[in-house]
Design a protein around this motif. Structure first.
Motif, short mmCIF file in Angstrom:
data_model
loop_
_atom_site.label_atom_id
_atom_site.label_comp_id
_atom_site.label_asym_id
_atom_site.label_seq_id
_atom_site.Cartn_x
_atom_site.Cartn_y
_atom_site.Cartn_z
N GLN A 171 -0.21 0.15 2.78
CA GLN A 171 1.24 0.20 2.73
C GLN A 171 1.78 0.79 4.03
O GLN A 171 1.61 1.98 4.30
CB GLN A 171 1.73 1.01 1.54
CG GLN A 171 3.25 0.97 1.36
CD GLN A 171 3.71 1.76 0.15
OE1 GLN A 171 3.08 2.72 -0.28
NE2 GLN A 171 4.84 1.36 -0.43
N PHE B 84 -4.13 3.91 -9.86
CA PHE B 84 -4.15 4.08 -8.42
C PHE B 84 -4.52 5.50 -8.03
O PHE B 84 -4.19 6.47 -8.74
CB PHE B 84 -2.77 3.75 -7.82
CG PHE B 84 -2.48 2.28 -7.70
CD1 PHE B 84 -1.95 1.58 -8.77
CD2 PHE B 84 -2.77 1.60 -6.53
CE1 PHE B 84 -1.68 0.22 -8.66
CE2 PHE B 84 -2.51 0.25 -6.41
CZ PHE B 84 -1.97 -0.45 -7.47
N LEU C 227 -2.67 -6.06 -0.60
CA LEU C 227 -4.12 -6.05 -0.78
C LEU C 227 -4.83 -6.33 0.54
O LEU C 227 -4.49 -7.29 1.24
CB LEU C 227 -4.52 -7.10 -1.81
CG LEU C 227 -6.02 -7.21 -2.10
CD1 LEU C 227 -6.47 -6.02 -2.95
CD2 LEU C 227 -6.33 -8.52 -2.82
N TYR D 53 -5.28 -1.23 -1.21
CA TYR D 53 -4.00 -1.70 -0.72
C TYR D 53 -3.59 -0.89 0.51
O TYR D 53 -3.85 0.31 0.59
CB TYR D 53 -2.91 -1.55 -1.80
CG TYR D 53 -2.98 -2.61 -2.88
CD1 TYR D 53 -3.87 -2.49 -3.94
CD2 TYR D 53 -2.14 -3.72 -2.83
CE1 TYR D 53 -3.92 -3.47 -4.93
CE2 TYR D 53 -2.19 -4.69 -3.82
CZ TYR D 53 -3.08 -4.56 -4.86
OH TYR D 53 -3.13 -5.53 -5.85
N PHE E 20 -4.21 2.90 -0.42
CA PHE E 20 -4.39 3.25 -1.83
C PHE E 20 -5.61 2.54 -2.39
O PHE E 20 -5.79 1.34 -2.17
CB PHE E 20 -3.18 2.82 -2.66
CG PHE E 20 -1.92 3.56 -2.37
CD1 PHE E 20 -0.97 3.04 -1.52
CD2 PHE E 20 -1.68 4.79 -2.97
CE1 PHE E 20 0.21 3.72 -1.25
CE2 PHE E 20 -0.50 5.48 -2.71
CZ PHE E 20 0.44 4.94 -1.84
N LYS F 28 7.36 -0.45 3.59
CA LYS F 28 6.99 -1.80 3.16
C LYS F 28 6.30 -1.79 1.79
O LYS F 28 6.04 -0.73 1.22
CB LYS F 28 6.05 -2.42 4.20
CG LYS F 28 6.66 -2.53 5.59
CD LYS F 28 7.74 -3.58 5.65
CE LYS F 28 8.33 -3.74 7.04
NZ LYS F 28 7.32 -4.20 8.02
N ARG F 29 6.00 -2.95 1.30
CA ARG F 29 5.32 -3.07 0.02
C ARG F 29 3.82 -2.89 0.19
O ARG F 29 3.27 -3.18 1.26
CB ARG F 29 5.61 -4.44 -0.59
CG ARG F 29 4.89 -5.61 0.09
CD ARG F 29 5.39 -6.94 -0.41
NE ARG F 29 6.69 -7.29 0.14
CZ ARG F 29 7.43 -8.32 -0.29
NH1 ARG F 29 7.01 -9.07 -1.29
NH2 ARG F 29 8.59 -8.58 0.27
N PRO F 30 3.09 -2.44 -0.85
CA PRO F 30 1.63 -2.40 -0.78
C PRO F 30 1.08 -3.82 -0.70
O PRO F 30 1.55 -4.73 -1.40
CB PRO F 30 1.23 -1.74 -2.10
CG PRO F 30 2.45 -1.03 -2.58
CD PRO F 30 3.60 -1.87 -2.10
#
Lengths: 114, 112
Positions: free
Chosen positions: B38, B102, B46, B36, B89, B42-44
């Motif tokens: 990020q 994670f 894919l 992922y 991540f 912001k959001r993670p």
């Protein structure tokens, strides 16, 4: 198609106060998750819901409760907030919940507990 | 339970150079390894994933390799650009349900 949405975006609480974080998805996904993100620790699973009507503990469930209200909504409740719960909280969802299923994340809620 | 270690924690590269991030996992039954990205605030999201029956997967400038014997997998970004600057991540999962473990994340900074 909004994907995964979360409310609120920001919240400040005093120690001992309670609050509920809301999450909703419009992708007709079966599985939903709550994570917390702390600096240097990645994302840690708090609770998950494999399907509507079921919930299970993740890695760090202490101090939290969850409710899978329906297929779309999964809420996270802090009954008595503590400074250690200061974090960014992410909700996620996946179609079937299998181990190889992509998880889609919401925008996050930044929570500060004083 | 599963434990995922990610290295390095920070990575600074010159624009145009390659970046490599490595993750090791402990559970030999893990069968899915997503990465992922990020961006700040912001959001993670894919960017690429690999399943345990595949050794390598590419998508334009990014690739992931998996060594099941050594229990490690790596993310490779070639011809880095400033927009590649973010936290990356890795994760590993196994079993019937998508309980991801994670890594701690790698802050990648691409300098012009």
């Amino acid at each position: 198609n909004a994907g995964v949405t979360q409310t609120p975006k920001f919240q400040v609480l005093k120690t001992g106060q309670s609050m509920t974080l809301q999450c909703a998805q419009d992708m007709n996904h079966n599985s939903m998750y709550w994570y917390r993100q702390d600096p240097g620790m990645g994302l840690r699973l708090i609770y998950y819901s494999a399907s509507e009507g079921t919930t299970d503990k993740g890695e760090v469930p202490n101090g939290y409760n969850v409710s899978r209200l329906n297929k779309r909504e999964f809420s996270l409740r802090l009954e008595s907030a503590a400074p250690s719960q200061t974090s960014v909280y992410f909700c996620a969802s996946s179609a079937s919940g299998t181990s190889t299923d992509t998880q889609y994340f919401g925008p996050g809620t930044r929570l500060t507990v004083l | 339970g599963e434990n995922v270690e990610q290295h390095p924690s920070t990575l600074s590269v010159q624009e145009g150079d390659s970046a490599v991030i490595k993750c090791t996992y402990s559970d030999s039954a893990s069968n899915y390894f997503p990465w992922y990205k990020q961006e700040l605030g912001k959001r993670p999201q894919l960017i690429i994933d690999i399943r345990s029956n595949v050794g390598e997967k590419k998508d334009q400038r990014i690739a992931v390799t998996l060594n099941k014997t050594a229990k490690h997998f790596s993310l490779h970004i070639t011809e880095t650009q400033p927009e590649d600057s973010a936290v990356y991540f890795c994760a590993a999962s196994r079993g019937s349900w998508g309980k991801f473990q994670f890594g701690a994340g790698t802050q990648v900074v691409v300098t012009p």
